[in-house]
Enzyme design. Structure first.
Site, PDB file in Angstrom:
ATOM      1  N   SER A 174       0.840  -1.173   0.000  1.00  0.00           N
ATOM      2  CA  SER A 174       0.000   0.000   0.000  1.00  0.00           C
ATOM      3  C   SER A 174       0.893   1.249   0.000  1.00  0.00           C
ATOM      4  O   SER A 174       1.810   1.335  -0.798  1.00  0.00           O
ATOM      5  CB  SER A 174      -0.969  -0.037   1.182  1.00  0.00           C
ATOM      6  OG  SER A 174      -2.065   0.803   0.952  1.00  0.00           O
ATOM      7  N   ASP A 433      -8.733  -5.214  -5.945  1.00  0.00           N
ATOM      8  CA  ASP A 433      -8.289  -4.117  -5.082  1.00  0.00           C
ATOM      9  C   ASP A 433      -8.554  -2.756  -5.724  1.00  0.00           C
ATOM     10  O   ASP A 433      -8.041  -2.470  -6.811  1.00  0.00           O
ATOM     11  CB  ASP A 433      -6.795  -4.281  -4.803  1.00  0.00           C
ATOM     12  CG  ASP A 433      -6.241  -3.203  -3.886  1.00  0.00           C
ATOM     13  OD1 ASP A 433      -7.041  -2.525  -3.207  1.00  0.00           O
ATOM     14  OD2 ASP A 433      -5.001  -3.052  -3.849  1.00  0.00           O
ATOM     15  N   HIS A 457      -6.433  -6.437  -1.690  1.00  0.00           N
ATOM     16  CA  HIS A 457      -5.361  -5.515  -1.300  1.00  0.00           C
ATOM     17  C   HIS A 457      -4.264  -6.236  -0.523  1.00  0.00           C
ATOM     18  O   HIS A 457      -4.505  -6.800   0.538  1.00  0.00           O
ATOM     19  CB  HIS A 457      -5.988  -4.415  -0.436  1.00  0.00           C
ATOM     20  CG  HIS A 457      -5.113  -3.238  -0.173  1.00  0.00           C
ATOM     21  ND1 HIS A 457      -4.688  -2.387  -1.166  1.00  0.00           N
ATOM     22  CD2 HIS A 457      -4.601  -2.745   0.979  1.00  0.00           C
ATOM     23  CE1 HIS A 457      -3.964  -1.419  -0.627  1.00  0.00           C
ATOM     24  NE2 HIS A 457      -3.889  -1.624   0.663  1.00  0.00           N
TER      25      HIS A 457
END
Length: 496
Positions: A174, A433, A457
């Site tokens: 991320s 995601d 994710h």
């Protein structure tokens, strides 16, 4: 799907990414807490340390420092020439599990790597007691964080007597995935390669694509979605919005709110929190948080044995909120916008466990990432606008909304947006995601990518598991092939 601690280690990194509502933040907090239970092996393997970093690496006259926390696991290291795997922390605290479990740890065990994890400045315990005051937050930026990583590289190299024979590979997911890519791009002489999972490398002020991808994922039959499910979600939010306009007290009662909305801000807070339940389900699909897309769509499309009223999409959304409250053990949904603002204005560090104020500051100064619903493809409430989210920048930090486009543009100019000049960086994304919309998903002259069509994710970062989808197992194998290739290339370069 019930919460599974064995699946959640990886997601401690995904405090991640800017999320507008409180519920999605709470889902991520539950993931982070569960990750502490996921760590394998005895904690005696792990050593915790501190390095005193400059508050400003770019101003030699500023002598201020802060303590930056890190963890070391030497259990698998083949001294003295084994590689170094650095796990970069993102917008939240790290823990011992960062060097005890996960795909990077599996690879470290196999290839004899020294495992390191570095906490991001101003998050977790890596902050001074007055660090959250607005005048001190100027030291919080991705550029400073990368300079921290470079200084940490030097510190570890000196502490362990490392040389050019020790190949450094960096990992992150991320926001931390973006940092790992940028670290390789800005400091290629320090790290040989980087794995950037679910990395939003392109800053975006109005991130309307987030909700669009959520919608397409709800309709994705490969993960249990359907067009019928997407239509039901759209109709449910439309009905809730219409009812809110004439009978807000009823809506509040239906969804188990702690308060009746006093004003438009409270109404937006409620609608955002309802959207968060769906968004969180999609973002963390099959990763042990709340439920899966298949289960959510089962609720939203199930009409068997129901009364006439219970067949309406609105009532199924009510049911979804009940499931969330039950699983999270929340007696009611807190929709007070005033309380949200008060929490964000609180500058007490609270033992280093906070992240919301810091990340809000970074969205205002660097990234945007505001998940709006003004686009026609958004299946949620149109009340969640860019203006309603960016007004916090002025309120909390005195940052003008008009300055945000220029700040976001600078970030993209500095790093390259979704065309960064990053050789030997592997960008890994899941097709489900929503954050893949801001990552690198197409192969290029310099970019190497892995797209896992039915993954969510940062799913690739969890350790190997028998129940994993075949696509996920194959993706991890491909990731490892890249890492092994880098290690072999580095060894050849050293011998030449």
């Amino acid at each position: 799907m019930l919460l599974s601690s064995s699946r959640c280690l990886v997601l401690l990194l995904v405090w991640t990414s800017a999320d507008a509502g409180r519920i999605l933040g709470r889902i991520k907090e539950r993931v982070r807490n569960l990750s502490l239970q996921a760590a394998g092996g005895p904690l005696r393997r792990v050593k915790e340390g501190r390095i005193h970093q400059p508050l400003d690496h770019f101003d030699r006259l500023d002598l201020g420092t802060f303590p930056q926390r890190f963890f070391v696991n030497e259990a698998y290291w083949r001294r003295p020439d084994g590689p170094v795997f650095l796990y970069i922390g993102g917008e939240g605290p790290i823990s011992e599990s960062s060097v005890l479990a996960g795909h990077h740890v599996d690879m470290a065990e196999e290839h004899g790597a020294l495992l390191l994890a570095l906490e991001h400045r101003f998050y977790g315990d890596s902050i001074n007691p007055d660090g959250l005051k607005t005048e001190n937050l100027s030291g919080l930026s991705s550029q400073q964080a990368l300079a921290d990583s470079a200084a940490f590289h030097q510190h570890i190299s000196q502490s362990f007597g490392l040389s050019r024979r020790n190949t450094w590979i960096v990992f992150g997911g991320s926001y931390a995935g973006a940092l790992s890519a940028w670290f390789r791009g800005k400091f290629p002489h320090l790290v040989y390669g980087a794995v950037a999972s679910s990395a939003p490398v392109r800053a975006k002020l109005d991130f309307s694509a987030y909700s669009s991808v959520v919608g397409s994922s709800l309709a994705n039959e490969a993960v249990g979605g359907s067009e019928k499910c997407l239509v039901a979600v759209r109709e449910a939010f439309a009905a809730a919005g219409s009812l809110m306009g004439g009978n807000a007290s009823r809506v509040a009662a239906d969804f188990g709110c702690c308060q009746v909305p006093k004003n438009l801000d409270d109404q937006i807070e409620l609608m955002q929190n309802l959207a968060d339940i769906v968004m969180g389900t999609v973002q963390y699909n099959e990763e042990g948080v709340l439920m899966s897309i298949n289960e959510l769509c089962g609720v939203m499309t199930n009409t068997s044995g129901a009364t006439l009223e219970e067949t309406r999409p609105y009532d199924r959304l009510v049911k979804l909120a009940q499931i969330y409250r039950s699983s999270s053990e929340e007696a009611c949904l807190d929709i007070s916008h005033e309380k949200t603002v008060a929490a964000l204005m609180d500058t007490a560090v609270h033992s280093g466990r906070r992240a919301e104020r810091q990340w809000t500051y970074q969205t205002c100064t660097e990234f945007g990432f505001y998940q709006t619903c003004e686009d026609a493809s958004c299946p949620f409430s149109r009340s969640v606008t860019l203006s309603s989210q960016t007004e916090l920048c002025l309120l909390l930090f005195g940052i003008s909304q008009h300055s945000l486009p220029e700040r976001v543009a600078f970030t993209n100019a500095y790093y390259g947006g979704d065309h960064p000049h990053t050789h030997r960086v592997l960008y890994v994304n899941g097709g489900v995601d929503p954050w893949r919309a801001l990552s690198v998903v197409e192969e290029g002259e310099e970019a190497r990518t892995v797209l896992i069509e039915d993954a969510a994710h940062c799913a690739d970062m969890a350790g190997r598991r028998a129940a994993d989808r075949r696509s996920l197992r194959e993706a991890r194998q491909e990731i490892e092939e890249h890492v092994v290739g880098w290690l072999k290339m580095a060894a050849l370069e050293i011998t030449v």
